[in-house]
Design a protein around this motif. Structure first.
Motif, PDB file in Angstrom:
ATOM      1  N   GLY A 137      -2.146   0.156   0.346  1.00 42.91           N
ATOM      2  CA  GLY A 137      -3.571  -0.094   0.444  1.00 42.91           C
ATOM      3  C   GLY A 137      -4.093  -0.796  -0.798  1.00 42.91           C
ATOM      4  N   ALA A 157      -3.048  -2.694   4.052  1.00 41.17           N
ATOM      5  CA  ALA A 157      -4.436  -2.444   4.442  1.00 41.17           C
ATOM      6  C   ALA A 157      -5.312  -2.883   3.277  1.00 41.17           C
ATOM      7  N   GLU A 159      -9.506  -3.117   1.860  1.00 36.81           N
ATOM      8  CA  GLU A 159     -10.862  -2.637   2.086  1.00 36.81           C
ATOM      9  C   GLU A 159     -11.739  -3.706   2.729  1.00 36.81           C
ATOM     10  N   ASP A 160     -11.526  -4.974   2.308  1.00 37.00           N
ATOM     11  CA  ASP A 160     -12.383  -6.050   2.816  1.00 37.00           C
ATOM     12  C   ASP A 160     -11.808  -6.746   4.053  1.00 37.00           C
ATOM     13  N   GLY A 161     -10.624  -6.319   4.493  1.00 39.12           N
ATOM     14  CA  GLY A 161     -10.024  -6.920   5.674  1.00 39.12           C
ATOM     15  C   GLY A 161      -9.430  -8.289   5.458  1.00 39.12           C
ATOM     16  N   THR A 165      -4.496  -4.671   7.915  1.00 46.87           N
ATOM     17  CA  THR A 165      -5.498  -3.829   8.565  1.00 46.87           C
ATOM     18  C   THR A 165      -6.728  -3.673   7.672  1.00 46.87           C
ATOM     19  N   LYS A 166      -7.898  -3.772   8.233  1.00 44.44           N
ATOM     20  CA  LYS A 166      -9.115  -3.507   7.458  1.00 44.44           C
ATOM     21  C   LYS A 166      -9.318  -2.002   7.392  1.00 44.44           C
ATOM     22  N   GLY A 167      -9.339  -1.481   6.167  1.00 45.32           N
ATOM     23  CA  GLY A 167      -9.512  -0.042   6.004  1.00 45.32           C
ATOM     24  C   GLY A 167      -8.494   0.550   5.061  1.00 45.32           C
ATOM     25  N   THR A 168      -8.003   1.741   5.415  1.00 45.02           N
ATOM     26  CA  THR A 168      -7.107   2.505   4.544  1.00 45.02           C
ATOM     27  C   THR A 168      -5.669   2.468   5.037  1.00 45.02           C
ATOM     28  N   ASP A 171      -5.419   4.054   8.327  1.00 47.54           N
ATOM     29  CA  ASP A 171      -5.845   3.165   9.412  1.00 47.54           C
ATOM     30  C   ASP A 171      -4.686   2.272   9.840  1.00 47.54           C
ATOM     31  N   GLU A 175      -2.976   2.107  13.471  1.00 44.22           N
ATOM     32  CA  GLU A 175      -3.040   0.827  14.172  1.00 44.22           C
ATOM     33  C   GLU A 175      -1.655   0.329  14.561  1.00 44.22           C
TER      34      GLU A 175
END
Length: 256
Positions: A137, A157, A159-161, A165-168, A171, A175
């Motif tokens: 991440g 992953a 944070e800003d996408g 993956t956008k997120g953690t 996530d 996904e």
């Protein structure tokens, strides 16, 4: 066994904004080091008495060098970022307990790193054999992706996408529908808490590497204690020393 050495700088470069990769030559530390351990670096400025703990990123193939990847977080690490080839620095290590590599033999290993908890995953992935998946991440800019991709299947992953993956990291795991038999993780406490909860839900053995501010680095000062589930033999309270008893713990041993 920990050793204090005056080490020579092999090379250093900035690999991401405020994140540096430092290779240093050692006489004994590299040969004794294990994935998940750390070293303590001493400042040349004697007004900064306490060493700075930095996780091991890689161990040289000849076991005579180590790679440290760190973020500038204050005056000490700012000083380290100015080191150049042939400079020397005092280093103590290897310190702490590493990841229990034997627990992942023949199993699907999931390595999870967040932020500056990503570097320890490089040597860990390198020394594992078999089915290795790495999920990392980032806030935004990526680093160490080339190395991690070399030793396992990498997912990211942000944070800003901007990548993956956008997120953690959790996530990304959901996904991509990633499955595992054992988890090794290092990163900020909220991330470790989410990973521990997921591991408990899925009944997956999980070891986490804790990040705490340290003073002595050898377990004498009790400055880096974390709350443990059981009473500690050393302090006789529900505490564990991250530098000495950790930084790697079974996720069910500590409170997050």
């Amino acid at each position: 066994m920990k050793t204090k050495e005056l080490c020579r700088v092999i090379s250093q470069e900035m690999i991401s904004p405020d994140i540096y990769s430092l290779w240093i030559e050692t006489k004994q530390i590299a040969a004794q080091a294990k994935p998940g351990q750390f070293v303590a670096l001493y400042s040349a400025d004697k007004s900064r008495m306490l060493p700075r703990p930095i996780s091991l990123c890689e161990i040289g193939a000849d076991q005579k060098s180590i790679r440290l990847v760190y973020r500038i977080a204050g005056a000490g690490t700012k000083e380290f970022s100015a080191l150049r080839t042939a400079d020397t620095i005092e280093v103590m290590g290897p310190l702490g307990n590493g990841f229990p590599m034997e627990e992942a033999k023949g199993k699907r290993a999931l390595l999870m790193g967040g932020g500056i908890g990503i570097p320890p995953m490089v040597e860990t992935a390198k020394q594992l054999s078999g089915d290795v998946t790495v999920v990392c991440g980032y806030r935004d800019a990526l680093f160490l992706t080339e190395e991690l991709s070399r030793y396992g299947k990498l997912y990211v992953a942000t944070e800003d996408g901007s990548a993956g993956t956008k997120g953690t990291v959790m996530d990304a795991v959901k996904e991509e529908k990633i499955e595992a038999d054992v988890i090794f993780a290092c990163g900020p406490k909220p991330m470790l808490r989410a990973i521990r909860d997921y591991a408990l839900e899925q009944d997956i053995p999980c070891w986490i590497s804790m990040e705490e501010k340290m003073a002595c680095g050898i377990g004498a000062c009790l400055a880096c204690t974390c709350q443990s589930v059981n009473v500690d033999d050393h302090s006789h309270v529900k505490n564990k020393r991250v530098c000495k008893d950790g930084p790697v713990f079974l996720a069910t041993e500590v409170e997050l």
